[in-house]
Design a protein around this motif. Structure first.
Motif, PDB file in Angstrom:
ATOM      1  N   VAL A 104       1.565   9.417   6.784  1.00 52.04           N
ATOM      2  CA  VAL A 104       1.768   8.032   6.333  1.00 52.04           C
ATOM      3  C   VAL A 104       0.457   7.263   6.407  1.00 52.04           C
ATOM      4  N   MET A 105      -0.273   7.413   7.505  1.00 53.20           N
ATOM      5  CA  MET A 105      -1.538   6.677   7.654  1.00 53.20           C
ATOM      6  C   MET A 105      -2.591   7.146   6.656  1.00 53.20           C
ATOM      7  N   LEU A 106      -2.605   8.435   6.332  1.00 52.47           N
ATOM      8  CA  LEU A 106      -3.601   8.953   5.394  1.00 52.47           C
ATOM      9  C   LEU A 106      -3.346   8.503   3.961  1.00 52.47           C
ATOM     10  N   THR A 107      -2.094   8.259   3.597  1.00 52.11           N
ATOM     11  CA  THR A 107      -1.780   7.960   2.201  1.00 52.11           C
ATOM     12  C   THR A 107      -1.594   6.481   1.901  1.00 52.11           C
ATOM     13  N   THR A 108      -1.413   5.636   2.911  1.00 44.59           N
ATOM     14  CA  THR A 108      -1.219   4.207   2.665  1.00 44.59           C
ATOM     15  C   THR A 108      -2.519   3.583   2.193  1.00 44.59           C
TER      16      THR A 108
ATOM     17  N   GLY B 212       0.785  -1.226   0.000  1.00 49.53           N
ATOM     18  CA  GLY B 212       0.000   0.000   0.000  1.00 49.53           C
ATOM     19  C   GLY B 212       0.817   1.276   0.000  1.00 49.53           C
ATOM     20  N   PHE B 213       2.143   1.186  -0.050  1.00 57.30           N
ATOM     21  CA  PHE B 213       2.973   2.383   0.023  1.00 57.30           C
ATOM     22  C   PHE B 213       4.039   2.330  -1.059  1.00 57.30           C
ATOM     23  N   GLY B 214       3.868   3.193  -2.057  1.00 57.42           N
ATOM     24  CA  GLY B 214       4.794   3.246  -3.187  1.00 57.42           C
ATOM     25  C   GLY B 214       5.362   4.643  -3.368  1.00 57.42           C
ATOM     26  N   LYS B 215       5.795   4.935  -4.596  1.00 56.96           N
ATOM     27  CA  LYS B 215       6.442   6.211  -4.888  1.00 56.96           C
ATOM     28  C   LYS B 215       5.482   7.394  -4.731  1.00 56.96           C
ATOM     29  N   GLN B 216       4.252   7.239  -5.212  1.00 56.60           N
ATOM     30  CA  GLN B 216       3.271   8.324  -5.112  1.00 56.60           C
ATOM     31  C   GLN B 216       2.939   8.624  -3.651  1.00 56.60           C
ATOM     32  N   GLN B 217       2.802   7.585  -2.836  1.00 53.18           N
ATOM     33  CA  GLN B 217       2.502   7.776  -1.422  1.00 53.18           C
ATOM     34  C   GLN B 217       3.692   8.421  -0.710  1.00 53.18           C
ATOM     35  N   LEU B 218       4.919   8.095  -1.147  1.00 56.96           N
ATOM     36  CA  LEU B 218       6.098   8.715  -0.553  1.00 56.96           C
ATOM     37  C   LEU B 218       6.104  10.214  -0.817  1.00 56.96           C
ATOM     38  N   MET B 219       5.752  10.617  -2.030  1.00 62.65           N
ATOM     39  CA  MET B 219       5.709  12.042  -2.357  1.00 62.65           C
ATOM     40  C   MET B 219       4.644  12.761  -1.526  1.00 62.65           C
ATOM     41  N   GLN B 220       3.480  12.131  -1.374  1.00 55.51           N
ATOM     42  CA  GLN B 220       2.426  12.725  -0.561  1.00 55.51           C
ATOM     43  C   GLN B 220       2.845  12.816   0.901  1.00 55.51           C
ATOM     44  N   THR B 221       3.550  11.797   1.387  1.00 59.38           N
ATOM     45  CA  THR B 221       4.026  11.806   2.765  1.00 59.38           C
ATOM     46  C   THR B 221       5.083  12.879   2.968  1.00 59.38           C
TER      47      THR B 221
ATOM     48  N   LEU C 184      -7.148   9.297   2.435  1.00 53.85           N
ATOM     49  CA  LEU C 184      -7.175  10.536   1.662  1.00 53.85           C
ATOM     50  C   LEU C 184      -8.079  10.406   0.431  1.00 53.85           C
ATOM     51  N   ASP C 185      -8.035   9.246  -0.232  1.00 50.40           N
ATOM     52  CA  ASP C 185      -8.928   8.997  -1.368  1.00 50.40           C
ATOM     53  C   ASP C 185     -10.391   9.005  -0.923  1.00 50.40           C
ATOM     54  N   GLN C 186     -10.670   8.369   0.209  1.00 49.10           N
ATOM     55  CA  GLN C 186     -12.046   8.327   0.721  1.00 49.10           C
ATOM     56  C   GLN C 186     -12.551   9.727   1.045  1.00 49.10           C
ATOM     57  N   ILE C 187     -11.706  10.557   1.663  1.00 45.78           N
ATOM     58  CA  ILE C 187     -12.099  11.932   1.971  1.00 45.78           C
ATOM     59  C   ILE C 187     -12.367  12.701   0.682  1.00 45.78           C
ATOM     60  N   HIS C 188     -11.520  12.490  -0.317  1.00 44.79           N
ATOM     61  CA  HIS C 188     -11.720  13.144  -1.622  1.00 44.79           C
ATOM     62  C   HIS C 188     -13.056  12.725  -2.241  1.00 44.79           C
ATOM     63  N   PHE C 189     -13.387  11.437  -2.178  1.00 50.11           N
ATOM     64  CA  PHE C 189     -14.656  10.958  -2.730  1.00 50.11           C
ATOM     65  C   PHE C 189     -15.845  11.521  -1.961  1.00 50.11           C
ATOM     66  N   MET C 190     -15.719  11.639  -0.639  1.00 51.14           N
ATOM     67  CA  MET C 190     -16.814  12.190   0.162  1.00 51.14           C
ATOM     68  C   MET C 190     -17.056  13.657  -0.156  1.00 51.14           C
ATOM     69  N   ILE C 191     -15.989  14.415  -0.358  1.00 51.97           N
ATOM     70  CA  ILE C 191     -16.135  15.833  -0.720  1.00 51.97           C
ATOM     71  C   ILE C 191     -16.759  15.959  -2.102  1.00 51.97           C
ATOM     72  N   ARG C 192     -16.312  15.119  -3.051  1.00 48.00           N
ATOM     73  CA  ARG C 192     -16.877  15.160  -4.397  1.00 48.00           C
ATOM     74  C   ARG C 192     -18.362  14.793  -4.386  1.00 48.00           C
TER      75      ARG C 192
END
Length: 112
Positions: free
Chosen positions: A68-72, A23-32, A81-89
């Motif tokens: 780390v917990m929000l992006t994994t 669950g933690f890759g390059k994109q999640q590292l940048m967000q972290t 973070l994805d879930q929060i984005h979907f809820m706002i949308r």
């Protein structure tokens, strides 16, 4: 002629990008790293304003662990973070649909 049965096998849990741990890759590292940068700025502001080093350190460590917990991502490839984005949308989307009643059977009444 003999026909062969062809089946398609789609494996579960295949991710499009390489991950360092599940669950933690390059994109999640940048967000972290972005979240950690914000946490260090907040910790420095607290340190300069209050002069409390332990409070600033706890703020920084809490910010890093929260980012780390929000992006994994979980097994379903969704993060908090994805879930929060979907809820706002969803909250911004249209939920009231105004319909007008129309006479759909006009052609039957005209034949009479």
């Amino acid at each position: 002629m003999k026909q062969e049965l062809q089946t398609l096998y789609i494996p579960m849990g295949v991710k499009p990008e390489a991950e360092w741990f599940p669950g933690f890759g390059k994109q999640q590292l940048m967000q972290t790293m972005l979240g950690s940068g914000i946490a260090i700025i907040l910790a420095l502001m607290i340190w300069f304003m209050k002069g409390s080093v332990p409070f600033a350190v706890v703020t920084f460590l809490t910010g890093v662990s929260a980012s780390v917990m929000l992006t994994t991502k979980d097994r379903n490839n969704l993060s908090v973070l994805d879930q929060i984005h979907f809820m706002i949308r969803f909250a911004k989307s249209q939920k009231v649909y105004s319909y007008r009643s129309m006479n759909d059977w006009v052609w039957l009444e005209q034949k009479r």
